[in-house]
Design an enzyme around this catalytic site. Structure first.
Site, PDB file in Angstrom:
ATOM      1  N   ASN A   1       0.829  -1.202   0.000  1.00  0.00           N
ATOM      2  CA  ASN A   1       0.000   0.000   0.000  1.00  0.00           C
ATOM      3  C   ASN A   1       0.872   1.265   0.000  1.00  0.00           C
ATOM      4  OD1 ASN A   1      -2.443   1.652   0.180  1.00  0.00           O
ATOM      5  ND2 ASN A   1      -3.418  -0.205   0.994  1.00  0.00           N
ATOM      6  N   ARG A   2       0.296   2.384   0.454  1.00  0.00           N
ATOM      7  CA  ARG A   2       0.936   3.678   0.229  1.00  0.00           C
ATOM      8  C   ARG A   2       1.573   4.260   1.487  1.00  0.00           C
ATOM      9  NH1 ARG A   2      -3.479   2.888  -2.851  1.00  0.00           N
ATOM     10  NH2 ARG A   2      -3.325   3.461  -5.054  1.00  0.00           N
TER      11      ARG A   2
ATOM     12  N   TYR B   1      -5.670 -10.845  -8.043  1.00  0.00           N
ATOM     13  CA  TYR B   1      -6.975 -10.363  -8.506  1.00  0.00           C
ATOM     14  C   TYR B   1      -7.876 -11.583  -8.737  1.00  0.00           C
ATOM     15  CZ  TYR B   1      -4.975  -5.760  -9.827  1.00  0.00           C
ATOM     16  OH  TYR B   1      -4.364  -4.523  -9.846  1.00  0.00           O
TER      17      TYR B   1
ATOM     18  N   HIS C   1      -1.149  -9.760  -3.830  1.00  0.00           N
ATOM     19  CA  HIS C   1      -1.994  -8.854  -4.614  1.00  0.00           C
ATOM     20  C   HIS C   1      -2.741  -9.592  -5.733  1.00  0.00           C
ATOM     21  CE1 HIS C   1      -3.220  -5.077  -6.527  1.00  0.00           C
ATOM     22  NE2 HIS C   1      -2.642  -4.407  -5.539  1.00  0.00           N
TER      23      HIS C   1
ATOM     24  N   HIS D   1       3.519   0.122  -2.693  1.00  0.00           N
ATOM     25  CA  HIS D   1       3.891  -1.286  -2.782  1.00  0.00           C
ATOM     26  C   HIS D   1       5.402  -1.521  -2.832  1.00  0.00           C
ATOM     27  CE1 HIS D   1      -0.226  -2.274  -2.865  1.00  0.00           C
ATOM     28  NE2 HIS D   1      -0.450  -2.205  -4.155  1.00  0.00           N
TER      29      HIS D   1
ATOM     30  N   ASP E   1     -11.169   1.262  -3.148  1.00  0.00           N
ATOM     31  CA  ASP E   1      -9.725   1.055  -2.985  1.00  0.00           C
ATOM     32  C   ASP E   1      -9.391   1.504  -1.569  1.00  0.00           C
ATOM     33  OD1 ASP E   1      -7.094   0.466  -3.390  1.00  0.00           O
ATOM     34  OD2 ASP E   1      -6.752   1.929  -4.985  1.00  0.00           O
TER      35      ASP E   1
ATOM     36  N   GLU F   1      -6.531  -7.721  -0.022  1.00  0.00           N
ATOM     37  CA  GLU F   1      -5.137  -7.739   0.405  1.00  0.00           C
ATOM     38  C   GLU F   1      -5.052  -7.622   1.932  1.00  0.00           C
ATOM     39  OE1 GLU F   1      -3.132  -4.583  -2.011  1.00  0.00           O
ATOM     40  OE2 GLU F   1      -5.118  -4.561  -2.959  1.00  0.00           O
TER      41      GLU F   1
ATOM     42  N   GLN G   1      -7.338  -4.585   2.420  1.00  0.00           N
ATOM     43  CA  GLN G   1      -7.569  -3.603   1.370  1.00  0.00           C
ATOM     44  C   GLN G   1      -8.480  -4.228   0.327  1.00  0.00           C
ATOM     45  OE1 GLN G   1      -6.288  -0.507   1.459  1.00  0.00           O
ATOM     46  NE2 GLN G   1      -6.582   0.314  -0.596  1.00  0.00           N
TER      47      GLN G   1
END
Length: 382
Positions: free
Chosen positions: A118-119, A218, A216, A144, A282, A347, A319
């Site tokens: 993440n950020r 999908y 991560h 990430h 998100d 996540e 997340q």
């Protein structure tokens, strides 16, 4: 030549020693063959080259016919084959047919993410009075792990001795992507007989450093039969979420989800309220739990296929990302074009920007301590 008793005894002893030696050699050969057979039990095949080194794809299998495929590049989960309600197998994760897609344009499909998932705001944080500057690879923030996070390196296969688990390790050097400390990370993927994909993470360091590892992948439980996941029914075991600004950085508040489009406490379709969420989902959800016990975090259901997924984790947050940035420019497996909301991510993680948010659960790993994290994705039908 006269045959004497001493000579006869000598001949017998010599023959016995020779036979014994041959038997030992035979046992060693048998042991070696058994070891070789064990080591070869996990199927693997070449998937390309990265920096002149072989990228291999490893296959985990179980007695029910489920198959999970993983690369040593980025620890990427390339495929998860599980049955639908009629028993038909299908691949429920997004990805590419060849290494090129993952190297050139992948939006972290299936990857192990670190050193910090993440950020991190403004691509910097202060730890023990020192400010560390990271790669600003996402709107002025670090995302990430930076420009070359754990998703873009070759992991070492430490153990692939059977068809049920794969152990990967990576040593991140002090200063890599701006982070302090030499970090040793280990990830074990296990496919159980109950169609569970279990991911165990551990890490140690020689300097205090932020650590937040995740996967991560999908998901699209229709196995490609539906172009989006908007009709998938999602439940998130979380009464609160972390509010973010326009750059998806937490503001520090985590209000209740009740009565808002963010509420997934009761299962609902992903597409039901998504138009009311700017940019789509998100967001980090604050799980209903205390401590780091393994507990249910989410469920996901595709009624058409009957596939049902349960997610459990030891982490405090998850997340939920609804594939908002997929824009139809990526051609994935079997030539399928991935448009907006083609897949979604769950996540398991600590909260975004925790190194700059003292009120959030700490992500600082110290020398002598061990980072531990387990997440399980279990696949069922109903």
């Amino acid at each position: 030549m006269k045959i004497t008793l001493p000579l006869i005894l000598c001949i017998i002893i010599s023959a016995s020693m020779f036979t014994s030696c041959n038997n030992n050699e035979g046992n060693n050969t048998s042991n070696q063959n058994n070891s070789s057979t064990t080591q070869a039990a996990m199927k693997h095949q070449p998937f390309g080259k990265f920096q002149d080194k072989d990228v291999m794809e490893y296959s985990l299998t179980n007695s029910k016919g489920a198959i999970v495929k993983i690369l040593n590049y980025g620890g990427i989960v390339t495929s998860v084959m599980v049955p639908d309600k009629s028993g038909n197998m299908g691949d429920v994760v997004l990805g590419f047919d060849s290494l090129g897609g993952y190297l050139e344009k992948s939006p972290f499909f299936g990857a192990l993410v670190g050193r910090y998932a993440n950020r991190i705001a403004n691509a910097k944080f202060t730890l023990e009075g020192k400010t560390y500057t990271l790669a600003a690879n996402n709107n002025g923030n670090s995302l990430h792990g930076g420009a070359k996070g754990f998703d873009k390196v070759l992991w070492t296969v430490q153990d692939g001795s059977d068809n049920s688990h794969l152990k990967l390790t990576y040593d991140s050097k002090d200063g890599e992507e701006g982070y302090p400390g030499n970090l040793h990370a280990e990830v074990v993927y296990t496919l159980t007989s109950d169609n569970e994909l279990k991911i165990d993470y551990t890490a140690t360091t020689d300097k205090p450093t932020p650590v937040n590892l995740t996967n991560h992948t999908y998901f699209n439980l229709s196995a490609g039969k539906s172009p989006t996941v908007l009709d998938h029914v999602l439940m998130l075991n979380a009464d609160k979420y972390t509010v973010v600004n326009a750059k998806l950085i937490p503001t520090g508040t985590h209000p209740p989800v009740s009565g808002t489009p963010m509420d997934f406490n009761s299962p609902k379709k992903i597409g039901k309220d998504i138009a009311s969420v700017s940019g789509g989902y998100d967001h980090n959800y604050v799980l209903n739990k205390s401590g780091n016990v393994l507990s249910l975090a989410a469920t996901l259901y595709d009624s058409a296929s009957g596939r049902f997924m349960e997610m459990s984790t030891t982490e405090p947050g998850v997340q939920f990302y609804s594939g908002n940035f997929l824009d139809g420019t990526l051609k994935g497996k079997n030539g399928v074009v991935y448009g907006k909301h083609s897949g979604m991510c769950l996540e398991a993680q600590h909260f975004p920007d925790s190194p700059n948010q003292p009120a959030f659960p700490t992500t600082i790993l110290k020398p002598g301590d061990t980072y531990r994290h387990t997440t399980i994705y279990k696949f069922l039908t109903r």
